[in-house]
Design a protein around this motif. Structure first.
Motif, PDB file in Angstrom:
ATOM      1  N   VAL A  79     -21.929 -32.529  29.730  1.00 46.81           N
ATOM      2  CA  VAL A  79     -22.736 -32.427  28.318  1.00 46.81           C
ATOM      3  C   VAL A  79     -22.294 -33.439  27.178  1.00 46.81           C
ATOM      4  CG1 VAL A  79     -23.401 -31.118  26.479  1.00 46.81           C
ATOM      5  CG2 VAL A  79     -23.887 -29.778  28.258  1.00 46.81           C
ATOM      6  N   GLN A  80     -20.926 -33.362  27.641  1.00 41.58           N
ATOM      7  CA  GLN A  80     -20.115 -34.255  26.308  1.00 41.58           C
ATOM      8  C   GLN A  80     -19.503 -34.125  27.242  1.00 41.58           C
ATOM      9  OE1 GLN A  80     -19.041 -32.530  22.454  1.00 41.58           O
ATOM     10  NE2 GLN A  80     -18.880 -30.916  23.162  1.00 41.58           N
ATOM     11  N   TRP A  81     -18.891 -35.960  27.319  1.00 41.83           N
ATOM     12  CA  TRP A  81     -16.986 -36.943  27.820  1.00 41.83           C
ATOM     13  C   TRP A  81     -16.626 -37.130  26.999  1.00 41.83           C
ATOM     14  CZ3 TRP A  81     -16.984 -38.909  33.422  1.00 41.83           C
ATOM     15  CH2 TRP A  81     -15.839 -39.425  33.744  1.00 41.83           C
ATOM     16  N   ILE A  82     -15.582 -36.948  26.528  1.00 34.55           N
ATOM     17  CA  ILE A  82     -14.310 -37.283  25.657  1.00 34.55           C
ATOM     18  C   ILE A  82     -13.336 -38.101  25.810  1.00 34.55           C
ATOM     19  CG2 ILE A  82     -12.887 -36.619  23.348  1.00 34.55           C
ATOM     20  CD1 ILE A  82     -15.127 -34.542  23.128  1.00 34.55           C
ATOM     21  N   ASP A  83     -12.960 -38.812  25.680  1.00 36.36           N
ATOM     22  CA  ASP A  83     -11.631 -39.432  26.584  1.00 36.36           C
ATOM     23  C   ASP A  83     -11.172 -40.104  24.826  1.00 36.36           C
ATOM     24  OD1 ASP A  83     -12.073 -40.080  28.345  1.00 36.36           O
ATOM     25  OD2 ASP A  83     -13.134 -42.085  28.663  1.00 36.36           O
ATOM     26  N   VAL A  84      -9.708 -40.906  24.819  1.00 34.64           N
ATOM     27  CA  VAL A  84      -8.722 -40.105  23.712  1.00 34.64           C
ATOM     28  C   VAL A  84      -8.273 -41.151  24.376  1.00 34.64           C
ATOM     29  CG1 VAL A  84      -6.737 -39.133  22.823  1.00 34.64           C
ATOM     30  CG2 VAL A  84      -8.668 -38.059  23.566  1.00 34.64           C
ATOM     31  N   GLY A  85      -8.421 -42.768  23.314  1.00 36.07           N
ATOM     32  CA  GLY A  85      -7.415 -44.009  23.273  1.00 36.07           C
ATOM     33  C   GLY A  85      -8.004 -45.020  23.433  1.00 36.07           C
ATOM     34  N   GLN A  86      -7.831 -45.568  24.204  1.00 34.84           N
ATOM     35  CA  GLN A  86      -8.811 -47.244  24.753  1.00 34.84           C
ATOM     36  C   GLN A  86      -9.606 -47.412  25.749  1.00 34.84           C
ATOM     37  OE1 GLN A  86      -5.875 -49.694  23.292  1.00 34.84           O
ATOM     38  NE2 GLN A  86      -5.889 -48.862  21.173  1.00 34.84           N
ATOM     39  N   PRO A  87     -10.233 -47.320  26.470  1.00 31.47           N
ATOM     40  CA  PRO A  87     -10.803 -47.274  27.512  1.00 31.47           C
ATOM     41  C   PRO A  87     -11.811 -48.120  27.828  1.00 31.47           C
ATOM     42  CG  PRO A  87     -12.444 -45.508  26.629  1.00 31.47           C
ATOM     43  CD  PRO A  87     -10.893 -45.519  24.995  1.00 31.47           C
ATOM     44  N   ASP A  88     -11.760 -49.376  28.811  1.00 29.81           N
ATOM     45  CA  ASP A  88     -12.555 -50.367  29.285  1.00 29.81           C
ATOM     46  C   ASP A  88     -13.991 -49.695  29.071  1.00 29.81           C
ATOM     47  OD1 ASP A  88     -13.162 -49.868  31.436  1.00 29.81           O
ATOM     48  OD2 ASP A  88     -11.734 -50.170  32.545  1.00 29.81           O
ATOM     49  N   ASP A  89     -14.874 -51.271  28.817  1.00 26.86           N
ATOM     50  CA  ASP A  89     -15.921 -51.276  28.815  1.00 26.86           C
ATOM     51  C   ASP A  89     -16.622 -50.503  30.386  1.00 26.86           C
ATOM     52  OD1 ASP A  89     -17.117 -53.719  30.287  1.00 26.86           O
ATOM     53  OD2 ASP A  89     -14.843 -53.894  29.946  1.00 26.86           O
ATOM     54  N   ARG A  90     -16.340 -50.090  31.412  1.00 26.79           N
ATOM     55  CA  ARG A  90     -16.609 -49.636  32.860  1.00 26.79           C
ATOM     56  C   ARG A  90     -16.787 -48.359  32.657  1.00 26.79           C
ATOM     57  NH1 ARG A  90     -13.258 -54.158  34.816  1.00 26.79           N
ATOM     58  NH2 ARG A  90     -11.551 -52.973  34.728  1.00 26.79           N
TER      59      ARG A  90
END
Length: 186
Positions: A79-90
């Motif tokens: 349902v939710q995918w949460i990343d912290v920081g600076q993930p790349d576009d891929r």
């Protein structure tokens, strides 16, 4: 010999008046050996901001196929995918194909702006993406709350978030909205 994660415990009381979500969460947070207190506390703030009964911390830095946090439904769908920081576009594009909502919480002042400029155009077609950037100094202030055992209170009202403990002044967690989900046209 590989270094092990350091385990932190947090009792988090959330009063989110914007979403009418009020709950207490007993959290176990693994601080990866290469992770800073700043990043860990931004993950905790992200949990508070998007909290639900099914939101949980993932392997994050330890597993490239998992975000920092996710919420799954009873079927296992994300349902939710949460990343912290600076993930790349891929990574963002992959997440957008797997989850209903993708959220990125960036921090780091000028470094975040430099990261976002090229990524923004590459993820322009992603309809389910939210990107928030913490105001400069916010992550450092959150790191000041880090302790192996924490009792934290979080209040969210009118788009503002306050996170603190009984021993110190609460931290105002402020962010800029760099990207909102695109509404589907009918």
């Amino acid at each position: 010999m590989a270094l092990k994660s350091t385990i932190y415990k947090a009792d988090l009381q959330i009063a989110d008046m914007d979403r009418h979500y009020y709950a207490d969460h007993a959290l176990t947070i693994a601080l990866h050996p290469s992770e800073t207190d700043e990043r860990m506390m931004v993950r905790l703030a992200a949990f508070a901001l998007f909290a639900s009964e099914r939101l949980e911390f993932c392997k994050g830095l330890s597993d490239v196929d998992e975000p920092d946090l996710w919420e799954t439904d009873l079927t296992g769908a994300i349902v939710q995918w949460i990343d912290v920081g600076q993930p790349d576009d891929r990574r963002i594009l992959k997440a957008a194909g797997r989850a209903e909502q993708v959220r990125v919480i960036s921090y780091g002042g000028r470094a975040s702006e430099i990261w976002w400029k090229p990524v923004e155009s590459r993820v322009a077609r992603v309809r389910n993406l939210t990107v928030l950037n913490l105001r400069e100094g916010c992550a450092a202030a959150l790191a000041g709350l880090a302790q192996r055992t924490m009792r934290l209170q979080c209040t969210i009202q009118d788009g503002q978030m306050w996170l603190g403990d009984a021993a110190s002044e609460p931290v105002l967690v402020e962010w800029e909205r760099w990207r909102e989900p695109v509404a589907r046209s009918s």
